[in-house]
Motif scaffolding. Structure first.
Motif, PDB file in Angstrom:
ATOM      1  N   UNK A   1       0.806  -1.215   0.000  1.00 41.49           N
ATOM      2  CA  UNK A   1       0.000   0.000   0.000  1.00 41.49           C
ATOM      3  C   UNK A   1       0.848   1.279   0.000  1.00 41.49           C
ATOM      4  N   UNK A   2       2.067   1.190   0.468  1.00 39.47           N
ATOM      5  CA  UNK A   2       2.905   2.396   0.543  1.00 39.47           C
ATOM      6  C   UNK A   2       3.228   2.969  -0.836  1.00 39.47           C
ATOM      7  N   UNK A   3       3.191   2.126  -1.877  1.00 39.94           N
ATOM      8  CA  UNK A   3       3.554   2.614  -3.218  1.00 39.94           C
ATOM      9  C   UNK A   3       2.341   3.127  -3.989  1.00 39.94           C
ATOM     10  N   UNK A   4       1.120   2.899  -3.491  1.00 40.45           N
ATOM     11  CA  UNK A   4      -0.075   3.296  -4.234  1.00 40.45           C
ATOM     12  C   UNK A   4      -0.159   4.809  -4.485  1.00 40.45           C
ATOM     13  N   UNK A   5       0.152   5.688  -3.498  1.00 40.81           N
ATOM     14  CA  UNK A   5       0.121   7.134  -3.796  1.00 40.81           C
ATOM     15  C   UNK A   5       1.075   7.535  -4.917  1.00 40.81           C
ATOM     16  N   UNK A   6       2.247   6.897  -4.964  1.00 39.43           N
ATOM     17  CA  UNK A   6       3.213   7.206  -6.016  1.00 39.43           C
ATOM     18  C   UNK A   6       2.677   6.777  -7.382  1.00 39.43           C
ATOM     19  N   UNK A   7       2.033   5.606  -7.428  1.00 34.91           N
ATOM     20  CA  UNK A   7       1.433   5.123  -8.683  1.00 34.91           C
ATOM     21  C   UNK A   7       0.324   6.081  -9.127  1.00 34.91           C
ATOM     22  N   UNK A   8      -0.497   6.533  -8.177  1.00 39.20           N
ATOM     23  CA  UNK A   8      -1.588   7.463  -8.514  1.00 39.20           C
ATOM     24  C   UNK A   8      -1.046   8.778  -9.083  1.00 39.20           C
ATOM     25  N   UNK A   9       0.062   9.273  -8.528  1.00 38.73           N
ATOM     26  CA  UNK A   9       0.654  10.520  -9.014  1.00 38.73           C
ATOM     27  C   UNK A   9       1.154  10.353 -10.449  1.00 38.73           C
TER      28      UNK A   9
END
Length: 590
Positions: free
Chosen positions: A168-176
């Protein structure tokens, strides 16, 4: 998705609403497909732990059957979603194109003055086609793959929440990354569609002007012009491709880094007996299954942005105001009295008024010719009668009724138009003549109109007579033949007001004589307004109106105007001198 994107999608779903049952079937099939994706790693866990670790007889016998059933459901769901959504998308595309085409038919003349025809055609042909993937590829990806991702993430949380948090920690980066790529793709898609329209325009001009290109040696110039716009389109296309292609590997790279961390952490957990073999394989399988829908979700931006740009392009047409038709009065058949009172009109960006206070009355059954140099206002004055344009000031009346008070359909039902640029449809001779009546006609009625227009003499010589195809815009006929078909079409309409816009220009003497005889039959009993550069064709007009700089300078008969020695006399003298004919006075006497 931005608010404007949401509005476009909402409007598109308005076109989907009539087919909501098929659409609902497709959505249910997508939900079922997403559920099978989540069920697969769960079955894998039971298969490993139940069959190989715990030696459970039920698991040994039931798991193979359940796996087969799972893939049967998966296959049926995939088939159903694909067929249902493509059916809806293609029906929606037909409705969208039909609505846009109907809107084009209702747009004012000023719209076509300001927009190239080829660019408009490109909107209906190319831009509209980009909308279909929004309901097929994009919707399937967004709904099905989003549900799949949510289902797999939920299962991973249920199975091992500690390992899930790492992912889950990488999901914000993927969204950006997805958001940044979306903005770039939208701008590139707009440029791509604009350039596609430009390329269509260049092709359309080259095909329409092929004779001029050959004679003036313009092939190299046109080739260079087409190559330039084709390279610009390739430039935009490659930018779209490279942006979309980079999106997937970036997202996958971020996900793989999280995957590596998860594998390392899971190995530590297995050393402490905190996770079973089946649990680890199931978790790893769920995470591996996440990569494909995540990649599709990241790549769907290309389709999504191209489709949204295409939809926006079509909605520009749909949102363009149609011809103003606020009239409420009807008029069955006019007597034909036309009155112009203080009529003024200035075209957008024009330096001066095209019409600067025109006052004129035309009596029922009278033939009035409009004469003047180019730019004097003749064509503008005639274009105001069918309300192709609306005057800025003043009024035009038909039988005492202001044209703005009349329903457009009632006004135009009382008018017939024959222009120098004859428009024929790629159909038979009979169909082109019958177009004037817009009703079922007997062959006898068509023949009678053709006889009156002096057209049957050449129609009988055609290979299939009245059923002979005329070709694109009458390409298989001569100029005089096309004009006589247009006159036959106007005769069949039997309108009380006749508008002739240089109907005999650019014809040879023999053709002009035949067309002029047809016009005499057409004028009989009708109010006729004629624009003519060739003054020999209007000597018998009841009145000749001479315009200059948007104003009426002279009104009178042919003989009266010659005797006055003004603008008309000068035009007549110049024209007859250029043609090598007798001088003005001699022509008047004859």
């Amino acid at each position: 998705m931005t608010p404007s994107d949401s509005n476009i999608y909402r409007r598109l779903f308005g076109f989907v609403r009539p087919y909501w049952r098929i659409f609902a079937l497709g959505v249910l099939a997508m939900v079922a497909y997403a559920a099978t994706e989540t069920a697969l790693p769960a079955l894998l866990k039971e298969l490993l732990d139940g069959s190989f670790v715990n030696k459970d007889p039920w698991a040994i016998h039931a798991m193979p059957f359940l796996i087969v059933l799972l893939f049967l459901v998966r296959g049926l769901a995939d088939f159903s979603q694909t067929v249902a959504l493509h059916s809806v998308a293609n029906k929606m595309l037909v409705d969208l194109r039909t609505r846009a085409f109907d809107k084009l038919l209702s747009l004012p003349t000023s719209y076509f003055d300001a927009h190239a025809g080829a660019a408009t055609l490109s909107k209906l042909a190319y831009d509209a086609a980009q909308v279909t993937p929004l309901i097929t590829t994009a919707l399937i990806t967004i709904v099905r793959d989003s549900l799949t991702v949510l289902g797999l993430l939920g299962y991973m949380l249920y199975l091992n929440w500690r390992l899930s948090l790492v992912f889950f920690t990488v999901l914000p980066l993927i969204a950006w990354v997805i958001r940044a790529v979306s903005r770039r793709l939208r701008g590139l898609s707009r440029g791509q569609q604009r350039t596609q329209g430009e390329m269509t325009r260049v092709m359309d001009e080259a095909i329409g002007a092929h004779r001029e290109i050959k004679v003036f040696g313009g092939a190299a110039y046109e080739s260079e012009r087409y190559a330039r716009v084709a390279h610009e389109l390739r430039h935009y296309t490659m930018k779209v491709v490279s942006t979309a292609a980079a999106n997937g590997p970036i997202v996958q790279g971020i996900a793989v880094l999280a995957l590596a961390a998860i594998i390392y952490y899971a190995a530590l957990q297995s050393q402490n007996n905190q996770i079973t073999v089946g649990g680890f394989v199931s978790f790893f399988g769920a995470m591996a299954l996440l990569l494909a829908p995540l990649k599709r979700l990241s790549n769907v931006n290309e389709v999504l942005q191209r489709g949204l740009a295409g939809a926006a392009s079509i909605f520009e047409i749909l949102d363009t105001p149609g011809e103003p038709d606020a009239g409420t009065r009807s008029l069955a058949r006019a007597q034909g009295r036309l009155q112009f009172e203080g009529v003024r009109l200035r075209y957008p960006q024009a330096e001066r008024e095209a019409l600067a206070g025109v006052d004129l009355e035309i009596h029922p059954g009278e033939t009035v010719a409009l004469v003047g140099a180019s730019g004097s206002g003749k064509t503008t004055l005639m274009a105001l009668i069918p309300r192709f344009y609306v005057p800025d000031a003043g009024s035009i009346r038909l039988d005492g009724i202001d044209l703005r008070e009349l329903r457009l359909a009632d006004l135009r039902a009382n008018l017939a138009l024959v222009t120098q640029h004859t428009v024929l449809f790629d159909d038979t001779v009979a169909a082109n003549i019958a177009y004037g009546a817009q009703r079922h006609l007997s062959e006898g009625e068509i023949v009678a109109a053709a006889e009156a227009a002096h057209a049957m003499e050449f129609i009988r010589a055609l290979p299939q007579g009245l059923q002979t195809p005329v070709g694109e815009n009458g390409a298989r006929l001569s100029g005089g033949q096309r004009q006589r078909l247009a006159i036959a079409r106007a005769l069949l309409k039997d309108a009380p007001v006749l508008l002739l816009d240089e109907a005999t220009s650019a014809l040879d003497t023999e053709s002009e004589r035949a067309v002029q005889a047809a016009i005499e039959n057409l004028k009989r009993g009708r109010t006729t307004v004629i624009i003519a550069h060739r003054l020999s064709t209007i000597v018998n007009a009841d009145r000749i109106v001479v315009l200059d700089q948007g104003r009426i300078h002279e009104v009178g008969s042919h003989a009266e105007l010659l005797a006055r020695g003004g603008i008309y006399s000068r035009l007549h003298r110049l024209q007859f001198a250029d043609d090598g004919l007798p001088a003005a006075g001699e022509a008047a006497g004859s």
